[in-house]
Scaffold this active site. Sequence first.
Site, PDB file in Angstrom:
ATOM      1  N   SER A  43      66.562  99.662  78.057  1.00  0.00           N
ATOM      2  CA  SER A  43      65.617 100.780  78.005  1.00  0.00           C
ATOM      3  C   SER A  43      64.810 100.884  79.299  1.00  0.00           C
ATOM      4  CB  SER A  43      64.688 100.654  76.794  1.00  0.00           C
ATOM      5  OG  SER A  43      63.948  99.445  76.847  1.00  0.00           O
ATOM      6  N   GLU A  44      64.497  99.741  79.937  1.00  0.00           N
ATOM      7  CA  GLU A  44      63.811  99.776  81.235  1.00  0.00           C
ATOM      8  C   GLU A  44      64.263  98.649  82.143  1.00  0.00           C
ATOM      9  OE1 GLU A  44      61.351 102.684  79.243  1.00  0.00           O
ATOM     10  OE2 GLU A  44      61.842 100.650  78.582  1.00  0.00           O
ATOM     11  N   THR A  45      64.315  98.979  83.420  1.00  0.00           N
ATOM     12  CA  THR A  45      64.448  97.993  84.483  1.00  0.00           C
ATOM     13  C   THR A  45      63.224  98.124  85.378  1.00  0.00           C
ATOM     14  OG1 THR A  45      66.870  98.017  84.481  1.00  0.00           O
ATOM     15  CG2 THR A  45      65.793  97.252  86.481  1.00  0.00           C
ATOM     16  N   HIS A  71      56.507  96.950  77.888  1.00  0.00           N
ATOM     17  CA  HIS A  71      57.277  95.711  77.714  1.00  0.00           C
ATOM     18  C   HIS A  71      57.858  95.222  79.036  1.00  0.00           C
ATOM     19  CE1 HIS A  71      60.994  98.138  77.719  1.00  0.00           C
ATOM     20  NE2 HIS A  71      61.655  97.010  77.855  1.00  0.00           N
TER      21      HIS A  71
END
Length: 257
Positions: A43-45, A71
Amino acid sequence: MKCYIVDAFTKELFKGNPAAVCILDHWLPNGLMEQIAMENSLSETAFTVRENDHWHLRWFTPGGEIDFCGHATLGTAFVLANFIDPTASRYIFQTRNGKLTVTRNGDQFSMDFPAYTMKPIPVTEAVEKALGVKPVEAYLARDLVCVLADESQVIHCQPNLEKLKQLDGLLCHITAIGTKYDTVSRSFAPKLSVAENPVCGSGHCHIIPVMASKLGKHDLISYQASKRGGELYCHLENGRIAMAGYAVLYAESTLKI
């Protein structure tokens, strides 16, 4: 380039929300960071570069750069604390959303985030059709927050992701008062090419102001009821949220870039 994958908002592997954290010596072209985020398929880097006494932090989803991610901020602080700057007790990040400070207390990390001002909006037929259940209330800031009647509705909700894309708000969060926890929530982000965010820190900057008002309290423990699950320890005061959680390392790698 070092890349770490961290499960955030949990003490257990394969739970919480996984984020990739890339430690850079200098900024890469935006297009390359977008490709890395797509390749990671999380979902995120997060990408971070040290700048004097603080860190510059940016977040990318598989759908592009975003202005705020809880997060992956927790994951970045965890990586710095365990691999880069273990003697520090506080990490300061400059971001597109302003300065963010993360304080370390043993294995727990507390993030100081701005709380969104939530505007009540009507519960429309489009919202009901997208969620498959009629919310009791709805609120809007950057994201849409829908309050459901009980935690069972949150847990068993099966939204229509294509219809969610037509609603206002970048993400859509559903929440209810819990039995074991103060709040039980889930977060959906089809506009960012993420069906469901396992544990959404920025989402709780929307959820907590709504639920704190409903519960009449400032300290809330929230459970994200995704398949992975995760816990967030939140304190709301003066328009800010102290959001604390744990993290665990899943992988450490070197990207051949």
